[in-house]
Design an enzyme around this catalytic site. Structure first.
Site, PDB file in Angstrom:
ATOM      1  N   GLY A 155       0.598  -1.260   0.306  1.00  0.00           N
ATOM      2  CA  GLY A 155      -0.203  -0.148  -0.054  1.00  0.00           C
ATOM      3  C   GLY A 155       1.030   0.807  -0.440  1.00  0.00           C
ATOM      4  O   GLY A 155       2.108   1.195   0.681  1.00  0.00           O
ATOM      5  N   GLY A 156       0.631   2.656  -0.474  1.00  0.00           N
ATOM      6  CA  GLY A 156       0.771   3.735  -0.409  1.00  0.00           C
ATOM      7  C   GLY A 156       1.033   4.144  -1.602  1.00  0.00           C
ATOM      8  O   GLY A 156       0.959   3.461  -2.957  1.00  0.00           O
ATOM      9  N   THR A 179       7.859   6.424  -2.307  1.00  0.00           N
ATOM     10  CA  THR A 179       8.916   6.278  -1.420  1.00  0.00           C
ATOM     11  C   THR A 179      11.047   6.061  -1.534  1.00  0.00           C
ATOM     12  O   THR A 179      10.942   5.353  -2.332  1.00  0.00           O
ATOM     13  CB  THR A 179       8.814   6.264   0.092  1.00  0.00           C
ATOM     14  N   TYR A 180      11.321   6.446  -0.941  1.00  0.00           N
ATOM     15  CA  TYR A 180      12.952   6.802  -1.310  1.00  0.00           C
ATOM     16  C   TYR A 180      13.212   5.329  -0.104  1.00  0.00           C
ATOM     17  O   TYR A 180      12.834   5.331   1.089  1.00  0.00           O
ATOM     18  CB  TYR A 180      13.790   7.547  -1.301  1.00  0.00           C
ATOM     19  N   ILE A 200       5.093   3.457   6.184  1.00  0.00           N
ATOM     20  CA  ILE A 200       4.666   2.479   6.634  1.00  0.00           C
ATOM     21  C   ILE A 200       3.735   2.030   5.135  1.00  0.00           C
ATOM     22  O   ILE A 200       3.033   2.657   4.504  1.00  0.00           O
ATOM     23  CB  ILE A 200       3.493   2.454   7.761  1.00  0.00           C
ATOM     24  N   GLY A 201       4.491   0.632   5.195  1.00  0.00           N
ATOM     25  CA  GLY A 201       3.591  -0.015   3.656  1.00  0.00           C
ATOM     26  C   GLY A 201       3.652  -1.434   3.950  1.00  0.00           C
ATOM     27  O   GLY A 201       5.029  -2.133   3.662  1.00  0.00           O
ATOM     28  N   CYS A 232       5.187  10.019  -0.667  1.00  0.00           N
ATOM     29  CA  CYS A 232       3.461   9.708  -0.472  1.00  0.00           C
ATOM     30  C   CYS A 232       2.522  10.370  -1.120  1.00  0.00           C
ATOM     31  O   CYS A 232       2.023  10.540  -0.335  1.00  0.00           O
ATOM     32  CB  CYS A 232       3.730   9.277   1.378  1.00  0.00           C
TER      33      CYS A 232
END
EC number: 2.3.1.181
Length: 241
Positions: free
Chosen positions: A88-89, A92-93, A163-164, A193
């Protein structure tokens, strides 16, 4: 606004009596495709009862990942490889100086509630940050853990942990990433995000003035995990799950 998930009953995710979660550390950066393959294999084994639950701590070489809500416009500059992933999400790095923890738990056995599980992951991070006297907080409309930055101006906040997660047969995989001392400039090449509000940025323990070793962070993570999800058993460093 602080999320009402802060009132989470931490007894919602108990382990079965006598069962320990494997706790594994990789001491060299793990390529992302290798990590995903290992997570998927372990999650399948957990679901079929052939393996125990696992928390896997690692770092990745510099890269970007795009979750199920990711948009092409979130990648502003292709500095490093971009991997589409089933977590999910959004974008991001990941890279050196960031502690990634992949969490493979059987939620069907513990409690099949995704929202409460995410809140539990947030609580885990918040308790870890407490060890270093950093106040991490939840936000109603932004998953992850945030730190107020009044030094940057009214209403400014920075994300210190993302968080993912993904679930398959109610077994979780993917997990969290906590910024210890990564090169924060690499976040400039993305819309982290999907958040475009200039009041919300990215920070790390080092950016907040704390120079700590990854081993110290790992110890804090393990203690806090035990409080939220139950005891774990340390395994020797490996490069695969």
């Amino acid at each position: 606004m602080v999320n009402n998930r802060q009132t989470l009953d931490l007894k919602l995710f108990p382990a079965s009596p006598g069962e320990l979660v494997d706790w594994q550390l990789s001491d060299t950066p793990v390529p992302y495709p290798e990590a995903v393959a290992a997570m998927e294999a372990r999650a399948a084994a957990i679901a079929s009862g052939e393996a125990s639950e696992l928390v896997w701590l690692l770092e990745h070489p510099p890269l970007y990942t795009s979750g199920t809500s990711g948009r092409e416009t979130d990648l502003l500059q292709a500095r490093f490889p971009l991997f589409s992933t089933g977590r999910g999400g959004q974008v991001t790095y990941h890279g050196p100086g960031q502690r990634v923890a992949y969490v493979m738990l059987d939620l069907k056995r513990r409690r099949p509630d995704v929202r409460a599980f995410v809140a539990g992951l947030e609580e885990w991070i918040i308790r870890t940050l407490d060890t270093f006297d950093i106040k991490g907080e939840r936000r109603e409309d932004r998953v992850g853990v945030w730190v107020a930055r009044p030094d940057k101006g009214p209403g400014h906040e920075d994300k210190i942990a993302a968080i993912g997660v993904r679930l398959r047969r109610w077994v979780s995989f993917h997990g969290i990433s906590l910024n210890v001392d990564p090169d924060l400039s690499h976040f400039d090449a993305i819309v982290p995000c999907g958040i475009t509000d200039a009041r919300y940025g990215v920070t790390s323990l080092a950016d907040l003035g704390l120079r700590v070793r990854l081993s110290d962070v790992d110890a804090a993570l393990r203690r806090a995990f035990g409080e939220v999800f139950g005891p774990s058993e340390l395994r020797l460093p490996e490069t695969t799950a």
